[in-house]
Design an enzyme around this catalytic site. Structure first.
Site, PDB file in Angstrom:
ATOM      1  N   SER A   1      34.800  32.770  48.606  1.00  0.00           N
ATOM      2  CA  SER A   1      33.963  33.768  49.288  1.00  0.00           C
ATOM      3  C   SER A   1      33.698  34.887  48.293  1.00  0.00           C
ATOM      4  O   SER A   1      34.483  35.076  47.353  1.00  0.00           O
ATOM      5  CB  SER A   1      34.728  34.330  50.488  1.00  0.00           C
ATOM      6  OG  SER A   1      34.167  35.551  50.909  1.00  0.00           O
TER       7      SER A   1
ATOM      8  N   TYR B   1      42.458  37.457  53.520  1.00  0.00           N
ATOM      9  CA  TYR B   1      41.357  36.501  53.292  1.00  0.00           C
ATOM     10  C   TYR B   1      40.997  36.521  51.799  1.00  0.00           C
ATOM     11  O   TYR B   1      40.793  35.472  51.182  1.00  0.00           O
ATOM     12  CB  TYR B   1      40.174  36.922  54.160  1.00  0.00           C
ATOM     13  CG  TYR B   1      38.951  36.043  54.098  1.00  0.00           C
ATOM     14  CD1 TYR B   1      38.973  34.737  54.586  1.00  0.00           C
ATOM     15  CD2 TYR B   1      37.740  36.528  53.594  1.00  0.00           C
ATOM     16  CE1 TYR B   1      37.827  33.942  54.556  1.00  0.00           C
ATOM     17  CE2 TYR B   1      36.592  35.755  53.574  1.00  0.00           C
ATOM     18  CZ  TYR B   1      36.645  34.460  54.063  1.00  0.00           C
ATOM     19  OH  TYR B   1      35.510  33.677  54.035  1.00  0.00           O
TER      20      TYR B   1
END
Ligand SMILES: NC(=O)c1ccc[n+]([C@@H]2O[C@H](COP(=O)([O-])OP(=O)(O)OC[C@H]3O[C@@H](n4cnc5c(N)ncnc54)[C@H](O)[C@@H]3O)[C@@H](O)[C@H]2O)c1
Length: 267
Positions: free
Chosen positions: A144, A156
């Protein structure tokens, strides 16, 4: 003849978003696809849609954070299609509870790391032996933009940054077996989930938008290519799955409209 004729792909999180769009794109190019998904209803619907599009697909209800379940799903794929060429480790995502570290609940760490980092490891652990048998393969992991630059969601970010290093280590290890490993690092993709999260237009209408809303508007202004559709990422998946990308391994494709490449905060 399709660009992926004869290839067998295993794709996780295939009931929604990027993975579902990728499954449709893969079968359109001739691949046969195992649709791996934890949510039975989403998985069955995706299977119907892929078959309706003329594709050969099988839905495997699987929690990809569980070692035994992943082993069974890989086994079922190879039993059905005879081999494994492409692993698309796409299931993933962040939680709203991924807040500053000193306020973080440990359950958020465990969930996020299991889904975003352990799951690709498990798919590789059980999938790679079949690729070694065939002396070829393409592994496609999902990072990401938050794995490339600091911009919040610390757990994350840790998982997606880990994916970058994991992908490079896979490339190093398995080149001798004819197996390539690459990662895609999207910014914001208009999946059903992100539309729900970001496109509640109330904030656009608010007299005084919240700081988060202002940041969102600035990103769209300064990085006009940074908002994509699931199909934009699916095209990259097809490219990485195909022999057209045969020189790429250990690469991270930043599908983020420049957000990890240049800094622009005003005109
Ligand atoms: N959408 C974005 O804006 C964006 C941005 C950057 C990175 N990514 C990454 O791209 C990938 C796909 O994201 P998306 O937005 O398309 O996801 P999504 O939320 O739309 O779909 C994820 C799918 O995975 C399934 N899933 C969740 N947990 C699972 C489990 N344990 N086992 C099996 N399936 C499970 C869900 O049911 C869902 O169908 C993720 O790895 C995500 O982190 C997405």
């Amino acid at each position: 003849m399709g660009r992926l004729e004869g290839k067998v792909a295993f794709i996780t999180g295939a009931g929604a978003g990027i993975a579902k769009a990728s499954a449709l794109a893969l079968v359109t190019e001739g691949a046969r696809v195992a649709l791996v998904e934890i949510n039975r209803e989403l998985g069955r619907t995706a299977e119907k849609q892929v078959r309706k599009a003329g594709g050969d697909a099988i839905f495997l209800e699987t929690d990809v954070t569980k070692d035994d379940a992943v082993k069974r799903a890989i086994g079922a794929t190879v039993d059905r299609y005879g081999k494994l060429d492409v692993l698309v480790n796409c299931a993933g995502g962040s939680l709203q509870e991924d807040v500053p570290v000193h306020e973080m609940d440990l359950a958020v760490w465990k969930h996020t790391i299991a889904l975003n980092l352990l799951h690709p490891f498990l798919c590789c652990r059980h999938g790679i032996p079949h690729m070694i048998k065939g002396s070829s393969g393409s592994i496609i992991n999902f990072s990401s933009s938050l794995g490339m630059i600091g911009a919040g969601k610390p757990i994350y970010a840790a998982a997606k940054g880990g994916i970058v290093s994991f992908t490079r280590a896979l490339a190093w290890e398995y080149a001798k077996n004819g197996i390539r490993a690459n990662a895609i690092a999207p910014a914001t993709v208009r999946t059903e989930r992100s539309i729900k999260r970001w496109e509640n237009k109330d904030w656009l209408l608010a007299e005084k938008p919240s700081p988060a809303a202002q940041a969102r508007m600035a990103i769209q202004k300064n990085y006009p290519f940074s908002l994509g559709e699931p199909e934009d990422i699916a095209s990259i998946v097809v490219f990485l799955a195909s022999n057209e990308s045969r020189m790429l391994t250990g690469a991270v494709i930043a599908a983020d409209g420049g957000r990890s490449s240049y800094l622009k905060i005003s005109d």
